[in-house]
Design a protein around this motif. Structure first.
Motif, short mmCIF file in Angstrom:
data_model
loop_
_atom_site.label_atom_id
_atom_site.label_comp_id
_atom_site.label_asym_id
_atom_site.label_seq_id
_atom_site.Cartn_x
_atom_site.Cartn_y
_atom_site.Cartn_z
N PRO A 485 0.89 -1.18 0.11
CA PRO A 485 0.12 0.09 -0.09
C PRO A 485 0.80 1.07 0.04
CG PRO A 485 -0.03 -0.96 2.23
CD PRO A 485 0.70 -1.87 1.12
N ILE A 486 0.20 2.47 -0.42
CA ILE A 486 1.13 3.53 -0.48
C ILE A 486 1.67 3.95 0.63
CG2 ILE A 486 0.68 6.04 -0.80
CD1 ILE A 486 0.64 4.52 -3.37
N ASP A 487 1.12 3.75 1.92
CA ASP A 487 1.77 4.41 3.38
C ASP A 487 2.79 3.40 3.59
OD1 ASP A 487 -0.60 2.53 5.39
OD2 ASP A 487 0.29 2.04 3.60
N LYS A 488 2.80 2.17 3.14
CA LYS A 488 4.09 1.52 3.46
C LYS A 488 5.17 1.87 2.49
CE LYS A 488 5.50 -3.06 4.63
NZ LYS A 488 5.16 -4.66 4.86
N GLN A 489 4.94 1.97 1.44
CA GLN A 489 5.86 2.47 0.43
C GLN A 489 6.41 3.87 0.82
OE1 GLN A 489 4.99 2.42 -3.96
NE2 GLN A 489 3.40 0.84 -3.53
N LEU A 490 5.53 4.91 1.45
CA LEU A 490 5.95 6.25 1.91
C LEU A 490 6.90 6.00 3.19
CD1 LEU A 490 2.78 8.27 1.60
CD2 LEU A 490 4.75 8.44 0.09
N GLN A 491 6.64 4.89 3.89
CA GLN A 491 7.39 4.51 4.92
C GLN A 491 8.80 4.30 4.54
OE1 GLN A 491 6.01 1.36 7.44
NE2 GLN A 491 7.94 1.26 8.73
N TYR A 492 8.95 3.26 3.73
CA TYR A 492 10.55 3.24 3.29
C TYR A 492 11.17 4.43 2.46
CZ TYR A 492 10.31 -1.74 4.76
OH TYR A 492 10.14 -2.71 5.46
N ILE A 493 10.25 5.10 1.89
CA ILE A 493 10.78 6.21 1.06
C ILE A 493 11.33 7.22 2.27
CG2 ILE A 493 10.35 8.44 -0.09
CD1 ILE A 493 8.29 6.54 -2.00
N GLN A 494 10.56 7.36 3.08
CA GLN A 494 11.30 8.23 4.52
C GLN A 494 12.28 7.78 4.97
OE1 GLN A 494 7.68 8.16 7.11
NE2 GLN A 494 6.41 9.95 5.95
N ARG A 495 12.46 6.43 5.08
CA ARG A 495 13.74 5.78 5.84
C ARG A 495 15.02 6.33 4.79
NH1 ARG A 495 12.28 -0.42 7.51
NH2 ARG A 495 10.87 0.10 8.89
N ILE A 496 14.72 6.28 3.49
CA ILE A 496 15.90 6.63 2.42
C ILE A 496 16.02 8.18 2.54
CG2 ILE A 496 16.27 7.24 0.04
CD1 ILE A 496 14.71 4.50 -0.65
N GLN A 497 15.05 9.07 2.87
CA GLN A 497 15.11 10.08 3.14
C GLN A 497 15.74 10.59 4.41
OE1 GLN A 497 10.99 11.28 2.95
NE2 GLN A 497 11.30 12.31 0.82
N VAL A 498 15.59 10.06 5.34
CA VAL A 498 16.47 10.16 6.79
C VAL A 498 17.68 9.95 6.74
CG1 VAL A 498 16.40 9.45 9.09
CG2 VAL A 498 14.38 10.03 8.29
N ALA A 499 18.13 8.67 6.18
CA ALA A 499 19.50 8.06 5.97
C ALA A 499 20.11 9.23 5.01
CB ALA A 499 19.62 6.76 5.33
N SER A 500 19.53 9.66 3.83
CA SER A 500 20.09 10.57 2.98
C SER A 500 20.51 11.76 3.83
CB SER A 500 19.27 10.93 1.92
OG SER A 500 19.05 9.80 0.99
N VAL A 501 19.83 12.44 4.76
CA VAL A 501 19.84 13.48 5.40
C VAL A 501 20.90 13.37 6.37
CG1 VAL A 501 18.93 14.97 7.15
CG2 VAL A 501 17.40 14.39 5.25
#
Length: 683
Positions: A485-501
């Motif tokens: 689902p979209i919310d789970k995909q967003l959760q992993y996208i946020q992990r990528i964003q946090v690690a990138s930050v």
């Protein structure tokens, strides 16, 4: 917004999709069959393609396969429109390379939501890919420079990596010739106009190494004098031919250069070389990411050139020392040493011509009552130690102090009675100075080696965790895209964003230290309400850490009495960005090294001319023997255990405090906590 290609033989659906996507702000191109769609995709390179499954000629499945088979078009986000819902149909579409399915009839909101999610994922993937490429290139360049010597091959290999990453046609490295600063330029004005280009030559600079692409048939061999002045001030040169003066533009155009980028190389704020990139047959400036990348690479070249210069200086010093030793051997062989004889009381009875010339006296002047420069140790057992070698500092008649080495030999008569001494001396001042310079060069080389080791260890350790997070999350998103689902995909996208930050913050810290070493940190003070600034900072930390460590904030006037009636500190003139680094790093450390629910005390005290910040934690404390190294780059105390960190935070705090003209001190006790005190001027 994004460029989207819509391929559908149904003109009604085509018009609906075009209007819907354009209303969302996208740039939309349309095609009525697969052949036209392939042609437009190859010309426009869209960010996403929406294609109908059922079309005459090339259907949606075949169209998708052709797109994904092209390496340049494969990353495009591909959406299949279909009324089919059977599992085998979905499998066929996924096998063909489709990233998403949208059912017919089209539900507008669902389509737009899936397009937004897919485009975000594609954008993040592209950003991550570019960041990984730049990081890999940066690590490879640093690795080659750290592992290699100052040979041309090392620089050319590093420039090749740099040039490819920057999309350049040519990249080159140059540094100053020794002694170029004093070159006479008094005759420049007498040159005729046919030789104007010679005025822009890199006087006193040498081309260390260069790399060029096949598109670069020639490049700059001279630099305008105005560019050298700009580089000498520590500023970069970046622009298209149209951005420069007429003569400079004509020079670039004659060489087919469409864009130029030159960064100065400095050591301790002194300009000593440059690294440059050229684009041929293309007139486009480098983007922000590319400029950040080359800015990160430049300190590595500066450090390596500095190390190479130190090694060359060491080689020269050793050669100088060997030359000096050879000279002294020649003196001995030619009997040109300072030779004299003197009585036990030090009165000279004989001196050779070399002795007389050295001390600028005649034989008569020396023999008439002169004393030997250094009276030997007459208290020693002369029978047992008849020969003694000693060193003495001697002040000559002109006031110059020189270092001599003398070998004294006792002279006895046939009955064994001491008659006097014969001394052979030589001036060893130059040799002593060369030895001292060599030791300094070796010490500097050792410091550079230790810094290199700490840097490599920190980068390899601290980048591994966020990179692992990014790669694993990206792999999962790629595998389960369209299934989760979209919310789970967003959760992993946020992990990528946090690690990138986190990676970006760590890289920023490294760059900050590098710019600080090169005296390139800007200082932009402005008026700040310290009370509001500190309160907001405390609130941010409490929200970020979810209050796991309560922070008690208090303010006081310089007399020590608590403020009453809403009295707050006066407005201070400080650099807000640097102040945030100071207090943010100290608060972050206080929370990091304190136990859960451990209290943090943050006090703000001010007077008429200065303000004092005190941050006290209840953490692990700092061992006393670690305090002398506390503010060194990459240094971490031995009692931190597995607590993560780069060892850069306190180094950044120290340098930011110094830029404000302030002071920082620390009080600590192992197992009980630490208190940092920062004192800054209000103006």
């Amino acid at each position: 917004m994004a460029k989207i290609l819509v391929v559908d033989d149904d003109l009604t659906d085509l018009a609906i999709l075009q209007r819907l996507l354009e209303k969302e702000g996208h740039e939309v191109a349309t095609a009525v069959d697969g052949s036209e769609g392939l042609l437009l995709a190859g010309e426009q390179y869209p960010d996403a393609i929406i294609c109908d499954w059922m079309m005459p000629g090339i259907n949606g499945i075949d169209f998708c396969r052709k797109i994904k088979a092209n390496p340049e078009l494969a990353p495009i986000f591909f959406v299949l429109l279909t009324a089919r819902q059977e599992a085998e149909d979905l499998v066929e579409g996924l096998d063909a390379g489709a990233d998403e399915f949208v059912s017919k009839p089209i539900e507008a909101q669902r389509l737009l939501a899936r397009m937004r999610a897919g485009l975000r994922a594609r954008n993040l993937t592209q950003q991550l890919s570019r960041a990984n490429q730049y990081l890999a290139a940066l690590v490879e360049v640093q690795g080659r420079l750290l592992a290699g010597d100052g040979a041309w091959k090392t620089y050319k290999e590093s420039l090749a990596i740099l040039g490819e990453a920057m999309g350049a046609s040519r990249a080159y490295l140059c540094d100053r010739h020794p002694g170029s600063e004093g070159k006479d330029k008094s005759n420049d004005k007498s040159k005729d106009k046919s030789n104007d280009k010679s005025n822009g030559s890199i006087e006193g600079m040498r081309l260390r190494a260069e790399w060029h692409h096949s598109t670069a048939t020639q490049g700059l061999t001279v630099l305008p004098s105005s560019w050298l002045e700009t580089l000498g001030r520590g500023d970069a040169i970046h622009g298209l031919p149209s951005d420069f003066s007429r003569e400079e533009r004509e020079l670039l155009e004659s060489l087919g250069i469409g864009a130029i980028l030159i960064l100065p190389l400095t050591i301790n704020g002194v300009f000593f070389g440059a690294i440059a990139c050229e684009k041929h047959m293309e007139a486009s400036l480098w983007n922000w990411s590319e400029l950040e990348f080359i800015s990160a690479v430049t300190p590595a070249f500066s450090l390596h050139l500095e190390r190479t210069a130190a090694e060359e200086e060491k080689t020269q010093l050793i050669a100088s020392l060997q030359e000096s030793e050879a000279r002294y051997r020649a003196i001995v062989e030619d009997q040109t040493e300072l030779i004299c004889r003197f009585a036990p009381d030090g009165t000279i009875t004989f001196a050779n011509n070399a002795y007389c010339r050295y001390f600028a006296k005649t034989q008569a002047q020396i023999v008439e009552g002169c004393l030997v420069p250094g009276i030997p140790d007459l208290e020693r057992d002369i029978d047992r130690y008849p020969v003694v070698t000693r060193e003495r500092s001697i002040v000559l008649a002109n006031g110059e102090t020189r270092i001599h080495q003398w070998t004294d030999r006792a002279i006895f008569d046939p009955r064994g009675q001491l008659l006097g001494f014969q001394a052979v001396g030589q001036d060893i001042t130059d040799r002593k100075q060369a030895e001292e310079d060599q030791l300094k060069a070796l010490k500097k080389e050792k410091e550079l080696s230790e810094l290199r080791t700490r840097l490599v260890a920190m980068v390899s350790h601290e980048f591994r965790t966020p990179l692992t997070t990014i790669l694993s999350a990206a792999d999962l998103l790629e595998y389960y895209l369209g299934k989760w689902p979209i919310d789970k995909q967003l959760q992993y996208i946020q992990r990528i964003q946090v690690a990138s930050v986190n990676m970006n913050e760590l890289l920023e810290d490294v760059l900050f230290v590098g710019r600080s070493d090169a005296n390139k940190i800007p200082f932009n003070p402005k008026e700040i309400d310290l009370y509001q600034f500190c309160r907001q900072l405390v609130q941010e930390f409490q929200e970020t850490t979810k209050g796991q460590n309560p922070i008690h904030f208090g303010e006081h006037f310089g007399t020590g009495e608590a403020c009453q009636g809403g009295a707050h500190p006066p407005v201070a003139c400080m650099d807000e960005k640097l102040l945030r680094k100071i207090l943010g790093n100290l608060l972050s450390n206080a929370i990091k090294y304190s136990p859960k629910n451990g209290e943090i005390h943050f006090h703000l005290t001010w007077g008429d001319k200065k303000v004092v910040f005190q941050i006290q934690d209840s953490g692990i404390g700092i061992p006393k023997d670690e305090l002398p190294h506390l503010f060194e780059s990459f240094h971490r105390s031995k009692n931190v255990g597995t607590i993560p960190g780069s060892g850069l935070g306190l180094a950044i705090v120290k340098r930011s405090v110094q830029l404000h003209g302030g002071q920082i001190s620390v009080q600590t006790e192992v197992g009980k906590g630490t208190m940092f005190t920062v004192t800054l001027p209000l103006k």
